[in-house]
Motif scaffolding. Structure first.
Motif, PDB file in Angstrom:
ATOM      1  N   ASN A 279       6.211 109.668  60.151  1.00 22.44           N
ATOM      2  CA  ASN A 279       4.962 109.202  59.276  1.00 22.44           C
ATOM      3  C   ASN A 279       5.123 107.950  58.229  1.00 22.44           C
ATOM      4  N   ILE A 280       6.291 108.060  57.792  1.00 21.96           N
ATOM      5  CA  ILE A 280       6.578 106.974  56.776  1.00 21.96           C
ATOM      6  C   ILE A 280       7.003 105.757  57.258  1.00 21.96           C
ATOM      7  N   PHE A 281       8.060 105.936  58.395  1.00 18.00           N
ATOM      8  CA  PHE A 281       8.563 104.620  58.671  1.00 18.00           C
ATOM      9  C   PHE A 281       8.132 104.106  60.069  1.00 18.00           C
ATOM     10  N   ASN A 282       6.955 104.859  60.765  1.00 19.81           N
ATOM     11  CA  ASN A 282       6.416 104.337  61.886  1.00 19.81           C
ATOM     12  C   ASN A 282       5.060 103.979  61.699  1.00 19.81           C
ATOM     13  N   THR A 283       4.577 103.635  60.574  1.00 21.43           N
ATOM     14  CA  THR A 283       3.231 103.235  60.246  1.00 21.43           C
ATOM     15  C   THR A 283       3.189 101.873  60.308  1.00 21.43           C
TER      16      THR A 283
END
Length: 283
Positions: A279-283
């Motif tokens: 959720n943090i790094f693929n947005t």
């Protein structure tokens, strides 16, 4: 920015407890500022053949505070965290994160994401008026940096490596070493989770405290070791003691079944870490 939704949905009830908690913290520590970072809202509904149309009731618990202390106050920050939590527990369980006001001010000045998020989104519920900070930067446009993603990958690899080492030690009947490895796996997973989502690095080996910190990041965390379950409390105690007792207390013992149960819970922590990282790094 506004605080979390619960703060507005039930502000009247929360304010009632907030005032009492602030008074307790001021009496115990006389801080410069207090921020409310989070809270839990529990719902209960009871019915019976004699009382079927019972409405659900709600209550607050598990408030999370950031407390900024004076520079001249004696003692370590961990001691003040424990003192504040102890003085509040007669009213409700709380988690206190304590920082020196000067440290927090430096973080604000340098644009530290954790400090900016707290300043702009946290609910400031006490201000001594002694810290006239003027903060212009906003946290809304901060994106995870490359170094943070690298740190996440490293932390996940270490957590998985300790878990694999624990399984190997268990197969060799080295249960106390396996328990220590499990503690390290849990510690790495939780610190990585907290740091990746907040950019605050907690300096503690205390798994119970790290679980509470991580509850700010993922709603799934409190269910990994449920405080309402006696078996979960026992397993958490075994895991907590493994950091010291597995190495220095010859009376520390842990059976194979308990190791297997703990391994399942640590894998669950790893799953939460992976989902959060996505959720943090693929947005």
């Amino acid at each position: 920015m506004r605080p979390f939704s619960i703060y507005y949905l039930s502000q009247g009830a929360l304010t009632f407890f907030q005032q009492k908690l602030v008074a307790l913290i001021i009496e115990a520590a006389n801080p410069e500022m207090i921020f409310l970072l989070g809270a839990s809202l529990y719902r209960r509904r009871s019915e019976s053949i004699f009382n079927e149309p019972a409405p659900s009731s709600t209550y607050f618990s598990d408030c999370f505070f950031l407390v900024l202390m004076k520079e001249t106050i004696p003692g370590g920050l961990h001691e003040w965290q424990s003192k504040i939590e102890e003085c509040c527990k007669s009213l409700m369980p709380v988690t206190a994160l304590v920082l020196r006001a000067e440290t927090f001010g430096q973080w604000l000045k340098s644009g530290h994401p954790f400090a900016l998020k707290v300043w702009h989104s946290g609910a400031k519920i006490h201000d001594s008026g002694n810290l006239p900070w003027n903060v212009q930067s906003d946290s809304s446009d901060l994106l995870p940096n490359r170094a943070l993603k690298h740190s996440f990958t490293q932390g996940l690899e270490m957590a998985e490596g300790f878990l694999a080492g624990s399984e190997l030690c268990r197969l060799r009947n080295q249960n106390t070493i396996a328990a220590f490895m499990l503690h390290q796996s849990a510690e790495q997973a939780l610190i990585t989770l907290i740091k990746s989502a907040t950019e605050y690095h907690p300096n503690t080996h205390n798994i119970e405290r790290l679980l509470r910190y991580a509850g700010l990041v993922s709603y799934r965390i409190p269910d990994v070791f449920s405080q309402g379950n006696e078996q979960d409390r026992r397993l958490l105690s075994l895991l907590q003691k493994a950091y010291i007792d597995s190495r220095y207390n010859k009376n520390y013992k842990i059976c194979n079944d308990d190791l297997l149960h703990l391994m399942g819970k640590i894998r669950h922590l790893h799953d939460i870490l992976l989902k959060t990282g996505e959720n943090i790094f693929n947005t």
